[in-house]
Each structure stands twice: as C-alpha cells, then as structure tokens.
Write an enzyme that holds these catalytic residues in place. Sequence first.
Site, PDB file in Angstrom:
ATOM      1  N   GLY A  13       0.849  -1.200   0.000  1.00 19.54           N
ATOM      2  CA  GLY A  13       0.000   0.000   0.000  1.00 19.54           C
ATOM      3  C   GLY A  13       0.875   1.236   0.000  1.00 19.54           C
ATOM      4  O   GLY A  13       1.535   1.548   0.995  1.00 19.54           O
ATOM      5  N   LEU A 164       0.099   9.988  11.972  1.00 16.56           N
ATOM      6  CA  LEU A 164       0.477  11.202  11.233  1.00 16.56           C
ATOM      7  C   LEU A 164      -0.766  11.929  10.726  1.00 16.56           C
ATOM      8  O   LEU A 164      -1.819  11.321  10.523  1.00 16.56           O
ATOM      9  CB  LEU A 164       1.391  10.862  10.059  1.00 16.56           C
ATOM     10  CG  LEU A 164       0.845  10.072   8.866  1.00 16.56           C
ATOM     11  CD1 LEU A 164       0.050  10.915   7.891  1.00 16.56           C
ATOM     12  CD2 LEU A 164       1.981   9.414   8.129  1.00 16.56           C
ATOM     13  N   CYS A 277     -10.309   9.910   7.391  1.00 19.56           N
ATOM     14  CA  CYS A 277     -10.301   9.010   8.552  1.00 19.56           C
ATOM     15  C   CYS A 277     -11.281   9.332   9.675  1.00 19.56           C
ATOM     16  O   CYS A 277     -11.877   8.414  10.234  1.00 19.56           O
ATOM     17  CB  CYS A 277      -8.890   8.919   9.107  1.00 19.56           C
ATOM     18  SG  CYS A 277      -7.782   8.136   7.918  1.00 19.56           S
TER      19      CYS A 277
END
Length: 461
Positions: A13, A164, A277
């Site tokens: 990924g 992050l 997210c």
Amino acid sequence: MSEKYQKRILCIGAGYVGGPTMVMIANKCPRYKVTVVDIDKGKIEKWNSDALPIYEPGLDKLVKVARGKNLFFSTDIEKGIRSADIIFVSVNTPTKTFGAGAGMAADLQYWERTARQILECADSSKIIVEKSTLPVKTAQAMERILTAEKTDVHFEVLSNPEFLSEGTAVADLEHPDRVLVGSRLTESGIKARDELVNLYAHWVPQEKIITSDIWSSELSKLVSNAFLAQRISSINAISALCEKTDSDVANVAKAVGFDNRIGAKFLNASVGFGGSCFKKDILNLVYICQHYGLDSVADYWQSVIHINEYQKERFVLNMLNTMFNTLAGKRICLYGFAFKADTGDTRESPAIYVARRLMEEQAQVIITDPKALENAKQDLAGLKGDVEYIDDPYEAASSSHAIAIVTEWEIYRTLDYERVFRSMIKPAFVFDGRNIVDHQKLYEIGFNVHPIGKPAMTHLR
Ligand code: NAD
Ligand code: UGA
C-alpha cells in the site's frame, strides 16, 4: 539475507500513509532495505518519478535521498513478500458501502486480500505489521487467515497504528508524540515487538515508543481519532451558540484551552472536519459499540458526526439566508477545496458538501485551490450544475457575489483583498469557514464579513 542490508522491510500500500512512513524509515535506517508495493501501477510510476502521487511538504527531498539506494517502489508484490522480514500492511480500509454494516463498518476486503496473498507467497517466517486503521480484533482475523494452512512458516501479527496528519506528515513521522506497538504477550509476540521497537529506536526516543497488548493498540487508534474529532465538534457546536449570543468562539476557545487539562490544540471552529479518517473511524467505532449492544455509547460518538454534518449545512444555510434567500444564478467562489491546508487530498472535504449544496441552490460555483483542483474535478464529476475551476484566486473571485473560504491555505490570509473587492459584484460577501482572514480589515474594505462563531460584520441595513 544479502550482506548489504540488515533487514528487508516491505510495505503493501503506497498511499498517504505507506508512502511517507516508508520514506522516513528508509531515511532513518540506511542499513534496512525498504520496498513499497501497490496494485496501482500508475501510483508506483509516480513514486518513481519527480511528480510524487501525493503532495506533502518536505517529502520530495527525503524521497530523493533514499530512492534507488535503500528505498524502492514496485508493483511486484509477490517478490516483495517472499524476500521481506517485516511486512507492513497499509492498504485502505474505507467505510463499507454494501451489505451488513453498510455506511458504518470498515470494508476489509483489501485487507483480507493482502493477508491471503501473504499466505500464498511467503516461504519463510515473517512479522506482519498492521499499519492501516482497523476494527479492534482484526489481528485475530489476520492470524486465522495466516494459519489456515498448516506450514512451518510462522507469522507474528503486530499492531502499529499510524498517527500522522496529512500536510505535516514528514514532521509528524520524524518527531512523533508516540509510536505504539501492540503485540501478543507470548514469547514470539514480544520478540517480534522488540524488533519493531528497535526499528523505530533508530530515531524515536525510547520513552516515546509505547507497547501494549494488541487489542488495546488497535482500539487506541480509533479512540484517538474519535477524541480529536470530538474536540472539533465540541467547539463547532459552541460556535453556533456564539453566533446567537454575540460571543466570539476564538475567545471562548482561548479561555477554555488555557486550562492545562483541556489544552489549546484542535479547538479551531470551522466549516467542519474532513479527511479520509475521522468520519470513517468514528462510524467504525459506533458500529463496534452497536455490535456489543452498547447503544448509549454508540449514540454518544455518533453525535460527533451529527454535529459535523450540522455545521456544514449551517454554513450553507447562512450563505443562503444572508444573500437574500436566493443563490440561484449567483457566482460563489470557493477559496480552497482540500480537506485541510498543505495537502491536495479532498477525501470527505467539507468543500464537496458545500459545493454540492450550492449547486443544488443553482448557484454558479467557482473553485480555486493551490493543490486540489484535479481531485475537485473528480469529486464533482457527474453532479448537475454550473462549476468552474480556476487556479488564480484573483481571477476566480472576479465577478463573484461571494467568497467562501473552505480551506485554511496560507495564501488566502495574505491576498490583496482591496483588489479582490474591486473585481466583485456588490454587495460583496466573505463567508470565512476557517476564520483565517482579518475580518475587521475586510469589513473596512467594504466586504460584508461572516465568520464562524463570531458576530457578522455587515454594511447592509
Ligand atoms: P490510500 O488509499 O492513500 O492508500 C492505500 C493504498 O493501498 C492504495 O494506493 C491502494 O492502491 C493500495 N492497495 C489496496 N489494496 C491493495 C492490495 N491488495 N495490494 C497492494 N496495494 C493495495 O490510503 P491511506 O490514506 O494511505 O490510508 C491507509 C490506511 O492508513 C487506512 O486504514 C487509514 O485509515 C490509515 N491512516 C491514514 C492516515 C491518513 O492521514 N491518510 C493516517 C493514519 C492512518
Ligand atoms: C487525523 C489525525 O489528526 C491524525 O492523528 C490521524 O493519524 C489521521 O487523522 C488519520 O488517522 O487519518 P488528518 O485527517 O490528516 O489527521 O488531519 P487533521 O489535522 O486531523 O484534520 C482533520 C480535519 O479537521 C481537517 O478538515 C481540519 O481542517 C479539521 N480541523 C482540525 C478543524 O476543523 N479544527 C481544528 O482545530 C483542527
């Protein structure tokens, strides 16, 4: 193992997490060979070129230092798996759009495909690191797939969630608040955990590397994002009250954030949070709570999303009400389309919602953004309505009735707003969805200024 490298790391990924994370590891661990693979051939070609597939300040320099020496980007996943000692899995885990749990649960199909491919190709024992954000207990599913066939090969699954933020990924990776490694508390689990701790210890101070059981580690990632998003929804909820009570949300946030127990960060009221997210991970948390019959807990976290949707709609309705209850045929310029500054990423950007709603109101929408125009075009493709994409912010605002600031790009703070004002149709409006411009100055220039959570400044009677 070849003599040249101490360890061989693979990351499956090559996206916003896999790419930058591996670039940092390659830079900090020159004796480790780091290979990043992806099924997306175009993306790998870009990682191997000067035009990287993602914009992240400072990343291109680090890529140039390590690429071709101990950092490699490839589409040969099978070869990568065979030769790796440690495999990070950083594939996407979006919200499921079909079947049971649609709209809430994590879609684990990419994840499971990866696990099966590892099982198929691996001919020696490996450490498998969950880098993607996953529902708690996913490691168990991974272990079950990886031990489905009885072989001599042993896979030790670790959880190592990434914290992050986009736009500051390089700094976040170089100086993380913490690195979290979750493992089984067995002998082999602890041995594998120590290997990963040693990797990070190349540059992260030991006291910032924390270890835990694997389930707590998986859950901590979802909870961290839920807490961060909750702060934004909390201050955004208060911004609505400020607008009704002549209070200033920035002053409230400052006074509240001065309390050490609360802290000042992540209290900027805005048009709403975006990004790939927060929403996905909270929905996932809500789904897990429902699964365990914890309906009140699920409702509590669901309300964080609810306030975010409310805030985006409130922003649009404020524009509609202020501009005499009709936007039809009016030119409205969006300053920014990325979900935050310093990235070209537009996933779940509040700009998508705002643009769509303005188009529904039959406004003409003009979009400008320093890095996100290509993604914006894709996001809005197929929507009915009038939309233009213009690079130059002055040209974009020209002949507009209103500017809506949706992304907090630094350049929007420092534009020549007298020039912008002169080119606009009057009365000219600014809706500052990020509270980044000098409201008093713009008001004095002649704009009607509508911040978030602060009294509006209007020349209209
Ligand atoms: P992304 O979509 O940018 O990257 C994922 C990559 O995985 C894509 O390039 C895709 O082609 C590739 N992929 C999918 N299936 C594959 C397979 N079977 N084999 C090889 N490659 C495959 O996603 P992202 O933003 O990097 O997020 C990855 C994970 O990290 C998610 O779980 C996310 O929640 C988490 N995360 C993201 C961030 C962030 O800021 N974006 C931060 C922390 C954690
Ligand atoms: C977020 C977390 O901050 C990271 O720790 C986490 O690793 C990551 O999610 C993830 O798991 O993907 P990211 O979404 O990249 O990072 O960016 P943030 O800086 O958190 O911003 C998210 C959204 O909240 C943006 O739209 C931003 O503009 C908005 N925001 C942020 C506010 O509206 N107000 C604030 O005070 C802070």
